[in-house]
Scaffold this active site. Structure first.
Site, PDB file in Angstrom:
ATOM      1  N   CYS A 196      -1.016  30.105 -14.566  1.00 60.47           N
ATOM      2  CA  CYS A 196      -1.274  30.731 -16.127  1.00 60.47           C
ATOM      3  C   CYS A 196      -2.111  29.217 -16.818  1.00 60.47           C
ATOM      4  O   CYS A 196      -1.621  29.645 -18.002  1.00 60.47           O
ATOM      5  CB  CYS A 196       0.174  31.683 -16.655  1.00 60.47           C
ATOM      6  SG  CYS A 196       0.163  32.343 -15.271  1.00 60.47           S
ATOM      7  N   TYR A 254       0.686  10.970  -3.023  1.00 60.90           N
ATOM      8  CA  TYR A 254       0.587  11.307  -4.943  1.00 60.90           C
ATOM      9  C   TYR A 254       0.494  12.798  -4.730  1.00 60.90           C
ATOM     10  O   TYR A 254       0.343  13.161  -5.496  1.00 60.90           O
ATOM     11  CB  TYR A 254      -0.190  10.769  -5.494  1.00 60.90           C
ATOM     12  CG  TYR A 254       0.172   9.338  -5.359  1.00 60.90           C
ATOM     13  CD1 TYR A 254       0.707   8.473  -6.300  1.00 60.90           C
ATOM     14  CD2 TYR A 254      -0.747   8.231  -4.992  1.00 60.90           C
ATOM     15  CE1 TYR A 254       1.083   7.527  -6.255  1.00 60.90           C
ATOM     16  CE2 TYR A 254      -0.546   6.789  -4.902  1.00 60.90           C
ATOM     17  CZ  TYR A 254       0.014   6.142  -4.986  1.00 60.90           C
ATOM     18  OH  TYR A 254       0.372   5.418  -4.801  1.00 60.90           O
ATOM     19  N   ARG A 260      -3.296  16.136  -7.504  1.00 56.95           N
ATOM     20  CA  ARG A 260      -4.052  15.361  -7.910  1.00 56.95           C
ATOM     21  C   ARG A 260      -6.010  16.059  -8.530  1.00 56.95           C
ATOM     22  O   ARG A 260      -6.962  15.077  -8.791  1.00 56.95           O
ATOM     23  CB  ARG A 260      -4.571  14.660  -7.041  1.00 56.95           C
ATOM     24  CG  ARG A 260      -3.522  14.307  -6.221  1.00 56.95           C
ATOM     25  CD  ARG A 260      -3.140  13.424  -4.741  1.00 56.95           C
ATOM     26  NE  ARG A 260      -4.062  11.867  -5.350  1.00 56.95           N
ATOM     27  CZ  ARG A 260      -5.467  11.859  -4.615  1.00 56.95           C
ATOM     28  NH1 ARG A 260      -5.990  12.523  -4.144  1.00 56.95           N
ATOM     29  NH2 ARG A 260      -5.817  10.798  -5.492  1.00 56.95           N
ATOM     30  N   PRO A 306       0.650  -0.917   0.273  1.00 60.15           N
ATOM     31  CA  PRO A 306       0.230   0.033  -0.305  1.00 60.15           C
ATOM     32  C   PRO A 306       0.348   0.705  -0.151  1.00 60.15           C
ATOM     33  O   PRO A 306       1.858   1.327   0.702  1.00 60.15           O
ATOM     34  CB  PRO A 306      -0.694   0.163   1.116  1.00 60.15           C
ATOM     35  CG  PRO A 306       0.301  -1.182   2.668  1.00 60.15           C
ATOM     36  CD  PRO A 306       1.010  -2.005   1.570  1.00 60.15           C
TER      37      PRO A 306
END
Ligand SMILES: *Cc1c(COP(=O)(O)O)cnc(C)c1O
Length: 409
Positions: free
Chosen positions: A328, A356, A298, A260
């Protein structure tokens, strides 16, 4: 973590900054191992790609976890962190034979996920124990980018190709010591896991010298209040029963493995950013922060939900905001989100920022990647400095061609 501690960390180390709560990582690790306490040998290999700071790898090592790695650089980081190569598994995809051989020489467990490399590696190194990553063809995972076990996935060797695997193993005389699957991230339904596990057991019967079966990962963690998560305890009970029966029939106590990432570190992380500007348009109130998709991609990349709390004004009246970055192009963290009234200079905390998040950060817009702080035993420890201009320029080469003002003719 308490708001006051988060505010103190933002004040001391500046914003934006990532914070990781070691106690949460430890409790998640305990939860997982407790769920499998009735299996004789359980091995948790932490997926380095979720969060690869050396301090986190050392913490995992101290807990007794091994590492799951996907590149030679992650292996090198693990060894730098003091992890015994025997406690590292290498599960690459689309990597060259040369890199796999180099990692194998370091004493790391190799996991191969395609027939071509299996045949080449087995021919050259028949004595080196190898794990095989199979693709059980189970459609799972929270979204298409992280669903990796279905029939058209680039990951793993198809279970329909088992006869070909066996032929390669017999012809080369190679030693298969492990069977592995990893079907994707964010799996909600434990029946999906159990179904895929049955396929893995069936596959395992074909190999007589196994030491372990690795069930991969993909446990879902809660991302908001009331969110559902994988029921690890129930899953543990059910898989334990099945695993122990399998071992009895197989005639050997095998090691039950998991790898994991998200489950261990997601909830331990907080990303703190400061509000630069509150901007009202005809339709929306934007809160613009001193960060963007360069630091936390994410929400834009996976449509992921991250809870956002105003730690500077936790009891303020709730209003609707769109929280956006300073990059931008459109980089929206949240739209129409109810947040306690936001003023400029407030500190916002993004939750579930352990997995992540920093590991996917970049220098886009030539911004610096932020600092990382470990919150351990009620103390804040800086575990990575924020970057400086030198980090952006250090590998660039001035070739001197344009040092004088050049007139193009
Ligand atoms: C990414 C990855 C993991 C970790 O997945 P999580 O959803 O973070 O738990 C485990 N194993 C392999 C092979 C991976 O590529």
């Amino acid at each position: 973590m308490e708001n006051s501690n988060l505010l103190a960390i933002a004040a001391q180390f500046g914003s934006p900054v990532y914070v990781y709560d070691s106690a949460k990582i430890v409790s998640q690790y305990k939860r997982l191992t407790d769920a499998f306490k009735n299996v004789k040998q359980v091995k948790i290999n932490y997926a380095v790609k979720a969060l690869s700071n050396l301090a986190i790898l050392k913490l995992m090592n101290s807990l007794g976890a091994g590492l799951d790695t996907v590149s030679i650089q992650e292996v090198q980081l693990g060894i730098l962190a003091g992890v015994d190569p025997k406690n590292i598994i290498y599960t690459p995809n689309g990597v060259s034979l040369a890199e796999i051989e180099e990692v194998s020489k370091m004493g790391v467990q190799i996991n191969i996920d395609n027939l071509s490399i299996l045949e080449q590696f087995g021919t050259k190194h028949p004595k080196v124990p190898v794990c095989i990553r199979v693709n059980p063809h189970v459609m799972a995972g929270g979204n298409s980018k992280i669903s990796v076990g279905h029939i058209d996935s680039k990951f793993g060797i198809s279970i329909h190709q088992i006869p070909h695997i066996i032929r390669i193993v017999e012809n080369t005389g190679m030693n298969i010591n492990g069977i592995h699957m990893h079907t994707g991230s964010d799996i909600l339904d434990i029946d999906v896991f159990l179904y895929a596990s049955e396929i893995l057991f069936e596959t395992a019967k074909n190999f007589k010298n196994l030491d372990f079966i690795d069930f991969g990962s993909g446990f879902k963690v809660p991302y908001k209040e009331g969110d559902i998560e994988t029921n690890i305890e129930e899953f543990g009970e059910k898989l334990t029963k099945r695993f122990n029966t399998f071992c009895k029939n197989y005639g050997k106590e095998l090691i039950l493995g998991f790898e994991p990432g998200k489950f261990l570190v997601s909830e331990a992380g907080y990303f703190l950013a400061k509000v630069n500007v509150v901007k009202q348009t005809t339709s929306t109130v934007f809160a613009g922060i001193d960060s963007g998709l360069n630091h936390l991609i994410r929400p834009m990349f996976y449509n992921s939900y991250h809870d956002i709390i105003n730690v500077s004004n936790p009891t303020g009246r709730e209003r609707f905001y769109s929280v956006v970055g300073y990059i931008c192009e459109t980089d929206t963290f949240a739209t129409n989100r109810r947040i306690n009234e936001i003023n400029e200079d407030d500190i916002l905390a993004f939750k579930n920022a352990g997995a992540y998040c920093f590991s996917m950060a970049s220098n886009y817009n030539s911004r610096y990647r932020p600092a990382e702080v470990l919150w351990h035993a009620n103390e804040a420890h800086l575990i990575r400095k924020a970057e400086t201009l030198e980090d952006i320029t250090k590998n660039q080469i001035d070739v001197g061609i344009f040092s004088k003002k050049t007139i193009l003719t």
